[in-house]
Design an enzyme around this catalytic site. Structure first.
Site, PDB file in Angstrom:
ATOM      1  N   THR A  10       0.840  -1.194   0.000  1.00 15.32           N
ATOM      2  CA  THR A  10       0.000   0.000   0.000  1.00 15.32           C
ATOM      3  C   THR A  10       0.877   1.247   0.000  1.00 15.32           C
ATOM      4  OG1 THR A  10      -0.044   0.110   2.418  1.00 15.32           O
ATOM      5  CG2 THR A  10      -1.767  -1.199   1.359  1.00 15.32           C
ATOM      6  N   MET A  11       0.248   2.379  -0.071  1.00 14.69           N
ATOM      7  CA  MET A  11       0.971   3.626   0.146  1.00 14.69           C
ATOM      8  C   MET A  11       1.523   3.614   1.570  1.00 14.69           C
ATOM      9  SD  MET A  11      -1.591   6.405  -1.649  1.00 14.69           S
ATOM     10  CE  MET A  11      -0.368   7.701  -1.723  1.00 14.69           C
ATOM     11  N   GLY A  14       6.869   2.002   2.533  1.00 16.33           N
ATOM     12  CA  GLY A  14       8.314   2.017   2.362  1.00 16.33           C
ATOM     13  C   GLY A  14       8.837   1.532   1.031  1.00 16.33           C
ATOM     14  N   ASP A  86      10.395   2.758 -10.186  1.00 20.34           N
ATOM     15  CA  ASP A  86       9.510   3.123  -9.083  1.00 20.34           C
ATOM     16  C   ASP A  86       8.199   3.676  -9.636  1.00 20.34           C
ATOM     17  OD1 ASP A  86       8.994   3.263  -6.318  1.00 20.34           O
ATOM     18  OD2 ASP A  86       9.471   5.399  -6.275  1.00 20.34           O
ATOM     19  N   GLU A  87       7.168   3.669  -8.796  1.00 17.17           N
ATOM     20  CA  GLU A  87       5.816   4.073  -9.214  1.00 17.17           C
ATOM     21  C   GLU A  87       5.395   3.281 -10.453  1.00 17.17           C
ATOM     22  OE1 GLU A  87       4.284   5.743  -7.163  1.00 17.17           O
ATOM     23  OE2 GLU A  87       5.668   7.073  -6.114  1.00 17.17           O
ATOM     24  N   ALA A  88       5.716   1.988 -10.429  1.00 20.83           N
ATOM     25  CA  ALA A  88       5.496   1.147 -11.611  1.00 20.83           C
ATOM     26  C   ALA A  88       4.015   0.956 -11.923  1.00 20.83           C
ATOM     27  CB  ALA A  88       6.173  -0.215 -11.416  1.00 20.83           C
ATOM     28  N   GLN A  89       3.149   1.217 -10.958  1.00 20.62           N
ATOM     29  CA  GLN A  89       1.711   1.084 -11.226  1.00 20.62           C
ATOM     30  C   GLN A  89       1.252   2.068 -12.290  1.00 20.62           C
ATOM     31  OE1 GLN A  89       2.930   2.269  -8.359  1.00 20.62           O
ATOM     32  NE2 GLN A  89       1.952   4.247  -7.904  1.00 20.62           N
ATOM     33  N   VAL A 170      -5.604   8.039 -11.879  1.00 18.56           N
ATOM     34  CA  VAL A 170      -4.337   8.622 -11.445  1.00 18.56           C
ATOM     35  C   VAL A 170      -4.524  10.100 -11.128  1.00 18.56           C
ATOM     36  CG1 VAL A 170      -1.952   9.105 -12.057  1.00 18.56           C
ATOM     37  CG2 VAL A 170      -3.029   6.976 -12.838  1.00 18.56           C
ATOM     38  N   TYR A 183      -4.666  11.136   0.166  1.00 14.96           N
ATOM     39  CA  TYR A 183      -4.827   9.685   0.218  1.00 14.96           C
ATOM     40  C   TYR A 183      -4.664   9.213   1.654  1.00 14.96           C
ATOM     41  CZ  TYR A 183      -4.659   9.576  -4.851  1.00 14.96           C
ATOM     42  OH  TYR A 183      -4.950   9.777  -6.172  1.00 14.96           O
TER      43      TYR A 183
END
Length: 222
Positions: A10-11, A14, A86-89, A170, A183
């Site tokens: 999740t957000m 880490g 990173d932030e691969a979503q 997004v 969030y």
């Protein structure tokens, strides 16, 4: 053998901190990596963590070919021993395919970090493709916590402290954002009930009870 590894969570668990730690550990051993990111909280071309750490990265915008960029770098005499995404979503499925090709054709390890589901509990297309293609999936063990103290498993988008379930998939924000849109990480129970920390405080809720169907209750004579 080189691997495509997907670190998910999740957000606020880490992920970016771990990405920076992997970069630090490998660069300390003389290895040189290529870092890709998309829509980082620190701005374009940055990889940052909530601990205040930040490093430069290549912004993998829509339509950007990660595999072609690496091939061009290597063909011009550049060096790359591993890849971090990173932030691969936020990456498109075809960009995830390009990362898999980096592993298979260039024989480089790729470490991808991202959220699995969005604020509606729906898979991000990039994360879905990573689940389909990754050699290994690692769920981060640093547990983010819901306001109730339970393990947080869902990401909620809030507007003025109230959870919303409609809107663009997004919208860049953070769990400690001071803007109107933010969030919050919640357990499944409170995500289902759309109950954020702010709404829980406002409602001053009593302990939960199981719902009772009044039509099904039968009294008995005393």
């Amino acid at each position: 053998m080189p691997e495509l590894v997907f670190f998910s969570g999740t957000m606020d668990c880490g992920k970016s901190t771990l990405a920076l730690q992997i970069e630090h550990n490998r660069s300390a051993r003389g290895l040189q990596g290529m870092i890709f990111t998309r829509d980082d909280r620190a701005g374009e071309g940055k990889l940052s963590s909530r601990l205040g750490l930040v490093t430069d990265a290549v912004e993998a915008a829509e339509g950007f070919d990660l595999y072609a960029h690496l091939v061009e770098t290597l063909s011009q005499g550049g060096r790359c021993d591993y890849v971090i995404a990173d932030e691969a979503q936020f990456l498109a499925p075809e960009q995830i395919d390009q990362l898999a090709r980096v592993v298979d054709d260039l024989e480089l390890d790729v470490f991808a970090f991202g959220i699995t589901t969005d604020f509606r509990s729906k898979l991000f297309p990039g994360s879905q493709r990573l689940v389909e293609l990754a050699d290994r999936i690692e769920v981060l063990q640093v547990e983010a916590l819901c306001w109730c103290g339970a393990r947080a498993t869902h990401n909620a988008r809030t507007v003025g402290g109230r959870m919303v379930v409609e809107g663009a998939q997004v919208v860049v924000g953070d769990v400690d954002a001071s803007s109107d849109i933010g969030y919050e990480v919640l357990c499944r129970r409170h995500h289902r009930r759309r109950m954020t920390a702010a709404s829980a405080r406002a409602a001053a809720l009593s302990p939960d009870v199981l719902p009772v169907d009044a039509g099904g209750v039968r009294g008995s004579a005393v």
